[in-house]
Scaffold this active site. Structure first.
Site, PDB file in Angstrom:
ATOM      1  CB  CYS A 100      13.555  39.878  56.479  1.00  0.00           C
ATOM      2  SG  CYS A 100      14.772  40.760  55.493  1.00  0.00           S
ATOM      3  CG  HIS A 125      12.165  36.594  54.237  1.00  0.00           C
ATOM      4  ND1 HIS A 125      11.772  37.674  53.474  1.00  0.00           N
ATOM      5  CD2 HIS A 125      13.486  36.788  54.515  1.00  0.00           C
ATOM      6  CE1 HIS A 125      12.801  38.482  53.310  1.00  0.00           C
ATOM      7  NE2 HIS A 125      13.852  37.970  53.919  1.00  0.00           N
ATOM      8  CG  ASN A 156      15.587  39.836  51.230  1.00  0.00           C
ATOM      9  OD1 ASN A 156      14.485  40.234  51.610  1.00  0.00           O
ATOM     10  ND2 ASN A 156      16.520  39.425  52.063  1.00  0.00           N
TER      11      ASN A 156
HETATM   12  N1  ACO Z   1      29.406  38.937  42.610  1.00  0.00           N
HETATM   13  C1  ACO Z   1      30.510  38.183  42.436  1.00  0.00           C
HETATM   14  N2  ACO Z   1      31.216  37.703  43.466  1.00  0.00           N
HETATM   15  C2  ACO Z   1      30.812  38.012  44.709  1.00  0.00           C
HETATM   16  C3  ACO Z   1      29.660  38.797  44.940  1.00  0.00           C
HETATM   17  C4  ACO Z   1      28.951  39.276  43.827  1.00  0.00           C
HETATM   18  N3  ACO Z   1      27.842  40.037  43.941  1.00  0.00           N
HETATM   19  N4  ACO Z   1      29.509  38.935  46.275  1.00  0.00           N
HETATM   20  C5  ACO Z   1      30.486  38.240  46.854  1.00  0.00           C
HETATM   21  N5  ACO Z   1      31.281  37.699  45.916  1.00  0.00           N
HETATM   22  C6  ACO Z   1      32.458  36.848  46.124  1.00  0.00           C
HETATM   23  C7  ACO Z   1      33.101  37.122  47.454  1.00  0.00           C
HETATM   24  O1  ACO Z   1      33.994  38.214  47.380  1.00  0.00           O
HETATM   25  C8  ACO Z   1      33.815  35.802  47.720  1.00  0.00           C
HETATM   26  O2  ACO Z   1      35.011  35.785  46.974  1.00  0.00           O
HETATM   27  P1  ACO Z   1      36.358  35.141  47.590  1.00  0.00           P
HETATM   28  O3  ACO Z   1      36.012  33.688  47.819  1.00  0.00           O
HETATM   29  O4  ACO Z   1      37.369  35.378  46.521  1.00  0.00           O
HETATM   30  O5  ACO Z   1      36.598  35.892  48.865  1.00  0.00           O
HETATM   31  C9  ACO Z   1      32.885  34.773  47.112  1.00  0.00           C
HETATM   32  O6  ACO Z   1      32.042  35.491  46.190  1.00  0.00           O
HETATM   33  C10 ACO Z   1      32.029  34.047  48.133  1.00  0.00           C
HETATM   34  O7  ACO Z   1      31.385  35.007  48.974  1.00  0.00           O
HETATM   35  P2  ACO Z   1      30.474  34.577  50.197  1.00  0.00           P
HETATM   36  O8  ACO Z   1      29.965  35.800  50.869  1.00  0.00           O
HETATM   37  O9  ACO Z   1      31.170  33.568  51.013  1.00  0.00           O
HETATM   38  O10 ACO Z   1      29.268  33.860  49.384  1.00  0.00           O
HETATM   39  P3  ACO Z   1      28.080  32.975  49.924  1.00  0.00           P
HETATM   40  O11 ACO Z   1      28.064  31.708  49.211  1.00  0.00           O
HETATM   41  O12 ACO Z   1      28.023  32.947  51.439  1.00  0.00           O
HETATM   42  O13 ACO Z   1      26.804  33.784  49.422  1.00  0.00           O
HETATM   43  C11 ACO Z   1      25.087  35.311  50.216  1.00  0.00           C
HETATM   44  C12 ACO Z   1      26.576  35.095  49.876  1.00  0.00           C
HETATM   45  C13 ACO Z   1      24.277  35.158  48.942  1.00  0.00           C
HETATM   46  C14 ACO Z   1      24.941  36.700  50.784  1.00  0.00           C
HETATM   47  C15 ACO Z   1      24.618  34.260  51.243  1.00  0.00           C
HETATM   48  O14 ACO Z   1      25.535  34.179  52.317  1.00  0.00           O
HETATM   49  C16 ACO Z   1      23.254  34.581  51.814  1.00  0.00           C
HETATM   50  O15 ACO Z   1      22.258  34.530  51.119  1.00  0.00           O
HETATM   51  N6  ACO Z   1      23.145  34.838  53.123  1.00  0.00           N
HETATM   52  C17 ACO Z   1      21.867  35.019  53.804  1.00  0.00           C
HETATM   53  C18 ACO Z   1      21.225  36.330  53.513  1.00  0.00           C
HETATM   54  C19 ACO Z   1      19.866  36.344  54.193  1.00  0.00           C
HETATM   55  O16 ACO Z   1      19.233  35.342  54.360  1.00  0.00           O
HETATM   56  N7  ACO Z   1      19.370  37.419  54.610  1.00  0.00           N
HETATM   57  C20 ACO Z   1      18.047  37.322  55.275  1.00  0.00           C
HETATM   58  C21 ACO Z   1      17.733  38.350  56.034  1.00  0.00           C
HETATM   59  S1  ACO Z   1      17.833  39.840  55.151  1.00  0.00           S
HETATM   60  C22 ACO Z   1      17.177  41.043  56.208  1.00  0.00           C
HETATM   61  O17 ACO Z   1      16.736  40.796  57.275  1.00  0.00           O
HETATM   62  C23 ACO Z   1      17.293  42.464  55.737  1.00  0.00           C
END
Ligand code: ACO
Length: 323
Positions: free
Chosen positions: A113, A250, A280
């Site tokens: 990214c 980004h 993304n």
């Molecule tokens: N739909 C519904 N529920 C979901 C989904 C989905 N698509 N995905 C996860 N959940 C659920 C999980 O199972 C979890 O349920 P539980 O509490 O019963 O276990 C709950 O939602 C919370 O999941 P988390 O993973 O803790 O959610 P979070 O609030 O952390 O959000 C996310 C996840 C959006 C991925 C976030 O952590 C994020 O954006 N991280 C950074 C990503 C990033 O910046 N990447 C940049 C670089 S990318 C690159 O270099 C290729």
């Protein structure tokens, strides 16, 4: 002092629009969850047979058109991608051929990214040292090809696309009033590779593999690293956040954008946001967002624009450009 002036930009999105509601039909997910956790409403996916080089070529052609230049004027292509057409040759050389460019050099950069920021830094250094005169810097990805449709935590977050800028070597005064790339700042820390990676590749596996991400961990590092590199960029140029006209970050997650802006005291109205529309798109996200803001007239000639990104590796970086 030779500067790399950004003389044109362009972008390309494939035709296939995929909304969160479309994903609800194939995954255990909901529009509400995706919007609340990421700010994403939709993304675009490449058609079958449509490759990263196709997206990249369209974006490069549009950037050259905006610059009033042709492929024959270019002597450097630097293409950032983590989803190349093939293991080799470099996707950049395919783009080079299609632009009708037969001289100079073309190569790929891999920093996921952060790839566009890395590519911008490399091309800027080529131009500043007189090794190139006109460079096309591209970020292009087809992340739809490396998503695991059994993994709802990652599959909903990514899209395909490409963006490009044209840089031209021009003599400047060597101060902050110059048009062009004023500074770039790159970092990586390989200790965190296991938090964001693809579980395949030619040397380690027979498969291309799928994207794997520990989202919460990546999120935590992203806000800290991005705030640090933006502060480094401002300090290096003797500026404060108030001096910046636009931040083009980004586009990974709306909450990361808001968190970084808050940490740095940047007015949220100065942040260019496209994550809602494109999701993304990895290395393509910064030039896609930049082009959107130039095209709709927000970013104008003379504006101070700060570009920043963070990605797998980890890699992260920033660049300051006077348009
Ligand atoms: N739909 C519904 N529920 C979901 C989904 C989905 N698509 N995905 C996860 N959940 C659920 C999980 O199972 C979890 O349920 P539980 O509490 O019963 O276990 C709950 O939602 C919370 O999941 P988390 O993973 O803790 O959610 P979070 O609030 O952390 O959000 C996310 C996840 C959006 C991925 C976030 O952590 C994020 O954006 N991280 C950074 C990503 C990033 O910046 N990447 C940049 C670089 S990318 C690159 O270099 C290729």
């Amino acid at each position: 002092m030779r500067r790399s002036v950004l003389v044109g930009c362009g972008s390309y999105l494939p035709d296939r629009l995929v909304t969160n509601f479309d994903l609800e039909k194939i995954l255990d997910t909901s529009n509400d969850w995706i919007v609340e956790r990421s700010g994403i409403h939709q993304r675009y996916f490449a058609a079958e047979g449509q490759l990263t080089s196709d997206l990249a070529t369209h974006a490069a052609e549009r950037a050259l058109h905006a610059a009033g230049l042709r492929g024959g004027d270019v002597d450097l292509v630097v293409l950032a991608t983590a989803t190349p057409d093939q293991t080799f040759p470099a996707t950049a050389t395919k783009v080079q051929a299609r632009l009708g460019m037969t001289r100079g050099a073309a190569f790929d950069i891999q920093a996921v990214c952060s790839g566009f920021i890395y590519a911008l830094a490399v091309a800027n250094n080529f131009i500043r040292t007189g090794q190139a005169d006109v460079a096309v810097v591209i970020g292009a990805e087809t992340f739809s090809r490396i998503l695991d449709w059994q993994d709802r935590t990652t599959a909903v977050l990514f899209g395909d696309g490409a963006g490009a800028v044209v840089l031209k070597g021009v003599k400047g005064h060597g101060d902050i009033s110059d048009r062009g790339v004023l500074s770039t700042h790159l970092h990586s820390d390989g200790r965190h590779g296991h938090l964001l990676y693809v579980d395949g590749g030619p040397s380690s596996s027979k498969q291309v593999g799928h994207l794997r991400m520990s989202g919460r961990e990546v999120f935590r590092h992203a806000v800290v690293n991005l705030a640090e590199v933006v502060t480094e960029t401002l300090t290096a140029n003797g500026l404060t956040a108030a001096d910046i006209d636009w931040v083009v970050p980004h586009q990974a997650n709306r909450r990361i954008l808001d968190g970084t802006a808050k940490k740095l005291g940047i007015d949220p109205a100065k942040m260019v946001v496209t994550v809602d529309q494109h999701a993304n798109t990895s290395a393509a996200s910064v030039p896609l967002a930049l082009t959107a803001a130039v095209r709709d007239g927000r970013i104008k000639t003379g504006d101070l624009v700060l570009l920043e990104a963070m990605g797998g590796g980890f890699t992260w970086g920033a660049g300051l450009v006077r348009m």
